[in-house]
Motif scaffolding. Structure first.
Motif, PDB file in Angstrom:
ATOM      1  N   THR A   1       0.858  -1.188   0.000  1.00 24.44           N
ATOM      2  CA  THR A   1       0.000   0.000   0.000  1.00 24.44           C
ATOM      3  C   THR A   1       0.895   1.239   0.000  1.00 24.44           C
ATOM      4  O   THR A   1       1.806   1.336   0.819  1.00 24.44           O
ATOM      5  CB  THR A   1      -0.919   0.003   1.227  1.00 24.44           C
ATOM      6  OG1 THR A   1      -1.739  -1.168   1.178  1.00 24.44           O
ATOM      7  CG2 THR A   1      -1.817   1.227   1.245  1.00 24.44           C
ATOM      8  N   ALA A   2       0.604   2.151  -0.942  1.00 23.18           N
ATOM      9  CA  ALA A   2       1.474   3.321  -1.082  1.00 23.18           C
ATOM     10  C   ALA A   2       1.158   4.337   0.004  1.00 23.18           C
ATOM     11  O   ALA A   2      -0.009   4.607   0.283  1.00 23.18           O
ATOM     12  CB  ALA A   2       1.282   3.948  -2.452  1.00 23.18           C
ATOM     13  N   LEU A   3       2.212   4.906   0.615  1.00 21.94           N
ATOM     14  CA  LEU A   3       2.002   5.942   1.635  1.00 21.94           C
ATOM     15  C   LEU A   3       1.324   7.164   1.031  1.00 21.94           C
ATOM     16  O   LEU A   3       0.703   7.947   1.737  1.00 21.94           O
ATOM     17  CB  LEU A   3       3.340   6.370   2.239  1.00 21.94           C
ATOM     18  CG  LEU A   3       3.860   5.573   3.438  1.00 21.94           C
ATOM     19  CD1 LEU A   3       5.207   6.121   3.856  1.00 21.94           C
ATOM     20  CD2 LEU A   3       2.893   5.647   4.598  1.00 21.94           C
ATOM     21  N   SER A   4       1.453   7.328  -0.298  1.00 23.01           N
ATOM     22  CA  SER A   4       0.826   8.486  -0.930  1.00 23.01           C
ATOM     23  C   SER A   4      -0.658   8.262  -1.162  1.00 23.01           C
ATOM     24  O   SER A   4      -1.345   9.146  -1.662  1.00 23.01           O
ATOM     25  CB  SER A   4       1.525   8.791  -2.250  1.00 23.01           C
ATOM     26  OG  SER A   4       1.606   7.613  -3.009  1.00 23.01           O
ATOM     27  N   GLY A   5      -1.173   7.085  -0.802  1.00 21.94           N
ATOM     28  CA  GLY A   5      -2.606   6.849  -0.837  1.00 21.94           C
ATOM     29  C   GLY A   5      -3.115   6.295  -2.162  1.00 21.94           C
ATOM     30  O   GLY A   5      -2.459   6.385  -3.196  1.00 21.94           O
ATOM     31  N   GLY A   6      -4.318   5.700  -2.094  1.00 27.20           N
ATOM     32  CA  GLY A   6      -4.999   5.305  -3.314  1.00 27.20           C
ATOM     33  C   GLY A   6      -4.617   3.972  -3.940  1.00 27.20           C
ATOM     34  O   GLY A   6      -5.297   3.508  -4.840  1.00 27.20           O
ATOM     35  N   ARG A   7      -3.512   3.386  -3.496  1.00 30.82           N
ATOM     36  CA  ARG A   7      -3.120   2.104  -4.076  1.00 30.82           C
ATOM     37  C   ARG A   7      -2.810   1.108  -2.982  1.00 30.82           C
ATOM     38  O   ARG A   7      -2.143   1.427  -2.002  1.00 30.82           O
ATOM     39  CB  ARG A   7      -1.862   2.281  -4.936  1.00 30.82           C
ATOM     40  CG  ARG A   7      -2.129   2.895  -6.292  1.00 30.82           C
ATOM     41  CD  ARG A   7      -0.835   3.094  -7.027  1.00 30.82           C
ATOM     42  NE  ARG A   7       0.028   4.016  -6.285  1.00 30.82           N
ATOM     43  CZ  ARG A   7       1.346   3.987  -6.320  1.00 30.82           C
ATOM     44  NH1 ARG A   7       1.968   3.080  -7.006  1.00 30.82           N
ATOM     45  NH2 ARG A   7       2.041   4.868  -5.636  1.00 30.82           N
ATOM     46  N   GLY A   8      -3.270  -0.128  -3.166  1.00 34.67           N
ATOM     47  CA  GLY A   8      -2.959  -1.181  -2.212  1.00 34.67           C
ATOM     48  C   GLY A   8      -4.219  -1.849  -1.707  1.00 34.67           C
ATOM     49  O   GLY A   8      -5.290  -1.677  -2.277  1.00 34.67           O
ATOM     50  N   GLY A   9      -4.093  -2.611  -0.639  1.00 33.97           N
ATOM     51  CA  GLY A   9      -5.253  -3.300  -0.110  1.00 33.97           C
ATOM     52  C   GLY A   9      -4.920  -4.143   1.092  1.00 33.97           C
ATOM     53  O   GLY A   9      -3.757  -4.243   1.487  1.00 33.97           O
ATOM     54  N   VAL A  10      -5.971  -4.747   1.683  1.00 37.22           N
ATOM     55  CA  VAL A  10      -5.776  -5.443   2.948  1.00 37.22           C
ATOM     56  C   VAL A  10      -5.078  -6.803   2.796  1.00 37.22           C
ATOM     57  O   VAL A  10      -4.404  -7.249   3.715  1.00 37.22           O
ATOM     58  CB  VAL A  10      -7.109  -5.639   3.694  1.00 37.22           C
ATOM     59  CG1 VAL A  10      -7.521  -4.351   4.371  1.00 37.22           C
ATOM     60  CG2 VAL A  10      -8.186  -6.135   2.774  1.00 37.22           C
ATOM     61  N   TRP A  11      -5.237  -7.465   1.639  1.00 39.31           N
ATOM     62  CA  TRP A  11      -4.538  -8.749   1.498  1.00 39.31           C
ATOM     63  C   TRP A  11      -3.038  -8.536   1.508  1.00 39.31           C
ATOM     64  O   TRP A  11      -2.281  -9.327   2.088  1.00 39.31           O
ATOM     65  CB  TRP A  11      -4.976  -9.480   0.228  1.00 39.31           C
ATOM     66  CG  TRP A  11      -6.369  -9.998   0.343  1.00 39.31           C
ATOM     67  CD1 TRP A  11      -7.457  -9.581  -0.373  1.00 39.31           C
ATOM     68  CD2 TRP A  11      -6.853 -10.990   1.263  1.00 39.31           C
ATOM     69  NE1 TRP A  11      -8.577 -10.252   0.040  1.00 39.31           N
ATOM     70  CE2 TRP A  11      -8.238 -11.122   1.047  1.00 39.31           C
ATOM     71  CE3 TRP A  11      -6.251 -11.764   2.245  1.00 39.31           C
ATOM     72  CZ2 TRP A  11      -9.038 -11.997   1.768  1.00 39.31           C
ATOM     73  CZ3 TRP A  11      -7.035 -12.645   2.976  1.00 39.31           C
ATOM     74  CH2 TRP A  11      -8.417 -12.757   2.729  1.00 39.31           C
ATOM     75  N   GLY A  12      -2.604  -7.484   0.852  1.00 43.18           N
ATOM     76  CA  GLY A  12      -1.184  -7.149   0.885  1.00 43.18           C
ATOM     77  C   GLY A  12      -0.723  -6.946   2.331  1.00 43.18           C
ATOM     78  O   GLY A  12       0.337  -7.416   2.732  1.00 43.18           O
ATOM     79  N   THR A  13      -1.567  -6.244   3.106  1.00 42.72           N
ATOM     80  CA  THR A  13      -1.222  -5.997   4.507  1.00 42.72           C
ATOM     81  C   THR A  13      -1.054  -7.319   5.268  1.00 42.72           C
ATOM     82  O   THR A  13      -0.105  -7.493   6.028  1.00 42.72           O
ATOM     83  CB  THR A  13      -2.324  -5.154   5.175  1.00 42.72           C
ATOM     84  OG1 THR A  13      -2.405  -3.906   4.497  1.00 42.72           O
ATOM     85  CG2 THR A  13      -2.027  -4.928   6.637  1.00 42.72           C
ATOM     86  N   LEU A  14      -1.997  -8.255   5.027  1.00 48.20           N
ATOM     87  CA  LEU A  14      -1.897  -9.541   5.705  1.00 48.20           C
ATOM     88  C   LEU A  14      -0.600 -10.262   5.306  1.00 48.20           C
ATOM     89  O   LEU A  14       0.072 -10.880   6.137  1.00 48.20           O
ATOM     90  CB  LEU A  14      -3.114 -10.403   5.351  1.00 48.20           C
ATOM     91  CG  LEU A  14      -3.546 -11.386   6.432  1.00 48.20           C
ATOM     92  CD1 LEU A  14      -3.833 -10.657   7.724  1.00 48.20           C
ATOM     93  CD2 LEU A  14      -4.758 -12.183   5.978  1.00 48.20           C
TER      94      LEU A  14
END
Lengths: 321, 317
Positions: free
Chosen positions: A261-274
């Motif tokens: 997930t990009a710190l600049s916002g708008g890209r990424g998601g929770v599966w990546g976080t997991l």
């Protein structure tokens, strides 16, 4: 949106990182002759050791997706744990009121964070850092040791099992699925991506961006309070230092970012976080298997966080602050 | 005249009010030993805040400053272990460490394009890992008198002010140099241009990487100097630097620095650091327990930013 990548691609990079981490884990286990650790159960167990971080990080993903950040989660976790366990005081009938009260605190803290950021246009780092200091100060002024007690019935959250899988793990995966469905299939979810990707465009398109920002912060804070309840359940009581000791603020940001997930916002998601959470616990396990000294482990961790983020940054050629 | 007053940074007024309040509550503060002690205790945070201001004006953050303070104190005490003759070498070595840390931070941001908050967070974790590995988790060694001189020694029997802590002299010299570099050189102009708009600055010929390296190096060097002072008057411990980076950022923000780019001034940042320290002193005199400090720090942090934003919108800047 010019900058948005196809969503199926954003999940790929953390997945590759995860594969690399698994490969190293297997390699180290084989090389050191500790193959007894190579079971599917064990790999799942890795995630089980990071439930609190996982729950917090799912919430942090929402804050970061709207190009904000939340530094108050660690202290909010402490507040939730202490408040929950004090209200319960070992009495099973007080479980529901305690849970409701703690979640309400999460909603209020998230609302305040969101309002300060949107209404007063305060930089989110400063707003949530200020909130963190206020929460910690209030908590330490009132408590200096373990407070209250969690009844046996509530310890099921941390220690219970269903069909050999721990309830907390099922909860974390359920939470992630719910968050994913919300982000992927609801209008509020797509608004979060739009506001994070380009707030001005979202505003011009007629979105009430402040509401979206506040919503993301409320979700983030509520997740932190759930993590606090989980820790109270696991430690059987709440202590005013558990959030800070776990460094959940910075660690949750780190795993979200490692998860793509990009710190600049708008890209990424929770599966990546997991996946980021799993990568983190894998790194820990690899160091344990390899017998790396606890302090040296920390040095490598710092380097790995930076390296992982560097890999993403090199992929997207945007200048970020 | 009135216009000038209106444009004046409110941090100076707040500082004045705090001093008056402290002086009324505790007349001891008006005596040279009182205010000199205050300045001495404020010296490390003022130096750190001005160093941090360089990074903030460049458009970034330096979260690694507190860990570098700890590493300086721990490292110096292990290297020296009471050996007074080695003090100068160790101080030089530590300043070298500072330059290296700052350069690495800046290069990670510039070359690898990692956001500074993550880059310096990684550095913070790495540095505290190094400090813990090196010391084994507990303070070891001890600092000789001539090392502690900078933080602890008082010049006595002076006319008018009677005593003058060496730490205060260090603060004045370091802050004056950093003021000159920021406000009286082309480097300072490039730094602020870069923080305002990196793309425009690049097109105007500002060498971004070099400018950033100097900014991060200034922050790291100031952390090493703050570490030397703290080692002098607080002694050796493994948590001496914990949270100092946040206090430094708070001080800069109270002074009116804008995060993510530009325009903070050295003078206002020093005033911000003094406001923070004065606030702590005042709470102490009023007998509030330590946790209340956190609450107050949080509230003034947010309100400083709110007020700054309000003033900016009203002035149309």
């Amino acid at each position: 949106m010019k900058f948005q990548r196809p969503r199926n691609l954003t999940g790929l990079a953390p997945f590759l990182l995860l594969l690399v981490a698994v490969a190293i884990y297997v390699g180290v286990a084989v090389a050191t002759g500790q193959t007894q650790y190579l079971t599917a159960e064990n790999l799942l167990g890795l995630l089980g050791r990071s439930i609190a971080l996982g729950i917090t990080a799912v919430g942090q993903t929402f804050a970061i997706l709207i190009a904000s950040i939340d530094l108050s989660v660690a202290n909010l976790i402490s507040v939730a744990a202490v408040l929950g366990s004090s209200i319960m005081s070992g009495d099973p009938s007080m479980m529901l009121p305690a849970i409701v009260a703690v979640l309400a605190v999460g909603v209020v803290v998230g609302l305040i964070n969101g309002l300060i950021i949107t209404q007063f246009e305060v930089n989110p780092l400063i707003a949530t850092l200020g909130m963190a200091l206020v929460l910690q100060g209030l908590l330490s002024a009132a408590f200096n040791n373990f407070a209250g007690e969690v009844p046996e019935e509530f310890q099921v959250f941390a220690y219970g099992q269903v069909g050999g899988v721990s309830i907390s793990l099922i909860f974390l995966i359920g939470l992630t699925v719910a968050a994913w469905v919300f982000l992927r299939f609801t209008r509020a979810g797509s608004k979060i991506y739009s506001v994070g990707g380009n707030p001005d465009a979202a505003k011009l398109a007629g979105m009430r961006t402040t509401r979206v920002v506040i919503l993301a912060h409320v979700i983030c804070s509520v997740c932190a309070t759930i993590a606090g309840l989980y820790l109270a359940s696991r430690l059987r009581s709440g202590a005013p230092w558990i959030g800070r000791d776990g460094v959940y603020d910075l660690e949750s940001i780190a795993v979200v970012v490692i998860g793509g997930t990009a710190l600049s916002g708008g890209r990424g998601g929770v599966w990546g976080t997991l996946m980021g959470v799993m990568i983190f616990s894998l790194i820990d396990s690899i160091f344990n298997l390899a017998g790396v000294d606890a302090f040296a482990k920390q040095i490598l961790r710092g380097v790995i966080i930076v390296a992982a983020v560097a890999i993403y940054a090199m992929r997207s050629r945007r200048i970020e602050a | 005249m009135m216009d000038r007053l209106k444009q004046m940074n409110p941090v100076f007024l707040v500082l004045l009010l705090l001093f008056v309040a402290i002086a009324i509550l505790s007349p001891y503060f008006l005596q040279p030993t009182g205010y000199m002690n205050f300045l001495k205790r404020a010296a490390p945070i003022a130096i750190l805040a001005v160093g941090q201001l360089y990074v903030i004006n460049s458009g970034g953050f330096d979260l690694s400053a507190g860990a570098l303070v700890t590493l300086t104190v721990i490292g110096s005490s292990i290297l020296l272990d009471g050996e007074a003759s080695a003090t100068w070498w160790v101080i030089l070595a530590m300043l070298g460490v500072g330059v290296t840390v700052g350069t690495v931070n800046a290069l990670v941001v510039s070359w690898l394009r990692v956001p500074s908050i993550i880059a310096t967070l990684g550095m913070m974790i790495t540095l505290s890992g190094i400090a813990l590995t090196w010391s084994g988790g507990a303070p070891r060694g001890y600092l000789p008198e001539n090392f502690r001189f900078f933080g602890r020694f008082l010049i006595k029997d002076l006319p008018l002010i009677k005593i003058l802590p060496v730490a205060v002299i260090v603060m004045i010299v370091v802050c004056a140099l950093l003021w000159w570099l920021m406000h009286r050189t082309n480097y300072g102009k490039r730094l602020i241009a870069m923080g305002d708009n990196p793309k425009a600055a690049l097109l105007a010929g500002v060498p971004l990487t070099q400018t950033r390296i100097v900014a991060f190096a200034m922050s790291s060097i100031s952390a090493v100097i703050a570490g030397i002072l703290l080692g002098g008057f607080a002694g050796v411990s493994t948590d001496v630097g914990v949270g100092l980076e946040l206090q430094a950022i708070t001080a800069a923000v109270i002074g009116g620095a804008q995060l993510l780019g530009g325009r903070g001034t050295v003078g206002a940042t020093i005033a911000g650091a003094l406001v923070l320290q004065a606030m702590f002193t005042l709470l102490n005199i009023l007998g509030f327990p330590k946790p209340v400090r956190d609450v107050v720090q949080g509230l003034i942090l947010i309100s400083a930013v709110v007020i700054a934003g309000y003033r900016r919108r009203r002035s149309g800047g």
